[in-house]
Design an enzyme around this catalytic site. Sequence first.
Site, PDB file in Angstrom:
ATOM      1  CB  SER A  30      -0.925   0.012   1.216  1.00 50.17           C
ATOM      2  OG  SER A  30      -1.836  -1.055   1.177  1.00 50.17           O
ATOM      3  NE  ARG A  34      -2.801   4.599   0.226  1.00 50.58           N
ATOM      4  CZ  ARG A  34      -3.358   3.422  -0.039  1.00 50.58           C
ATOM      5  NH1 ARG A  34      -2.593   2.418  -0.454  1.00 50.58           N
ATOM      6  NH2 ARG A  34      -4.655   3.235   0.106  1.00 50.58           N
ATOM      7  CD  GLN A 176      -8.038  -0.140  -2.987  1.00 54.72           C
ATOM      8  OE1 GLN A 176      -8.651  -0.097  -4.033  1.00 54.72           O
ATOM      9  NE2 GLN A 176      -7.415  -1.226  -2.574  1.00 54.72           N
ATOM     10  CG  ASP A 326      -5.686  -6.925   2.415  1.00 53.97           C
ATOM     11  OD1 ASP A 326      -6.752  -7.114   1.807  1.00 53.97           O
ATOM     12  OD2 ASP A 326      -4.947  -5.943   2.209  1.00 53.97           O
TER      13      ASP A 326
END
Length: 459
Positions: A30, A34, A176, A326
Amino acid sequence: MIFLELNKITVSPIKESSKSIYWHPPGDKSISQRATFLASLAEGTSRISDILWSEDTVNNLIALKKLGVGIEIDNNDVLVTGVGKFGYRASNNTVYLGNSATSSRIMISLLSAQKGRFKVDGNKMLRNRPMEWVVEPLKDMGAQIEWLNNYGCLPVGITGSRLDGMHHRIKVSSAQAVSALLYAALLADKKTRIYKKTKARDHTERIFKYFDLDLIDTGDYLELTPPEKILPHDIFVPGDISSAAFLIGLVAMQKSSGLELTVKKVNLNPTRTGFLEILQRMGADLTIINQGELCGEPIGEVIIRSGSELSGVKVSGDVFVQSMIDEIPILAAVAATAKGETVITDAFELANKDTNRIITTIELLNNFGIEAYPIEGGLVVTPGEFTSPGNLEVPNDHRISMVAMIIASFCNKKTEIYNWDTVRVSFPGFLEAFNLIGLASTDDDSSSLGPSIYMEMVE
């Protein structure tokens, strides 16, 4: 022991192991994604260290390079030379993002304010992921986006336009959605305010603050004042707790004592540590030490020891479930070794991952002889003994593939698993990590960590 043959992997029952292991997991996916996006908008060069090398992140880098962003590899680091806020180069080629929902949603936001015409697409799995809860708010800001095949899904066509800063109220429990609108807010003409539905991952907020951007977080809403320009920053990416969770879970599942794993420099963002909290509630011998901060993100070391008797738990609450969304497939595998059933609710977002992970997790457990069944927004796992199905083809879901291999190592005989190599999406070094613990070995080059996967894909 693991044996490889094309897309088939053979997993043999593990042997008891008694040793102490120190391991630094691959960079957080992640944050890697980003960071590269934000660096691409800067005026100057940012160095990103400890980036995750996986198919998702490499597709991200390749897409940015085709849009005119400078991408260079320096050993294991990535040098990103940004083109400024509105400097992406229009491309006649499709901006292809493979399997990455994070990259595609942020990319749609950024391209909406660039000059020219773009098309964003992904693989078959990504084409099934919902995009409307990002696209519709962008349209409210003035974005010109059209669905090219099916409503709500990739591919999309984008004609760059001016974006109006405005107030948004997020309708889904997904980080998101917030991230995509925050990146759009960077390119808007005035302040943007975003009201979140629930507390979710805040990696975007943290990296924006690390880049000295004017972002206010009141708890109720986020408000971003768009900067005139973005300055480059060097970024160190902490280890990915979601990848580490597979090995942490594997050690927790071991009935015999003597195996100790220390996971070093791993991300301990409180929006991501629900899995660790649940393992402690289940009775796992897990401790966290040497906590600190790296580029705005909490980090530390996680120590997990085998041999604890685990108990089933109830997992619920939007915020708490988001903090381990997750990790639910590996939690379900751990729960199968506990005493008493485990009930997981408020996990509606699982239905919109690479697969419907409520269903694919249940099917995986059932294939290995474990009773599990769906409930509204979740599942129930009843503990039992793992039994090998002999051979199994796993769905196109990297997290389900890794859980399948872990479960297979606890079975009474060998298991042949097909389609295992989807692990390249997020954790190409999974087999090496398995080998580190002494439970498997492989000579497969495709699973190696490092920029070699970039060179392979860019060619």
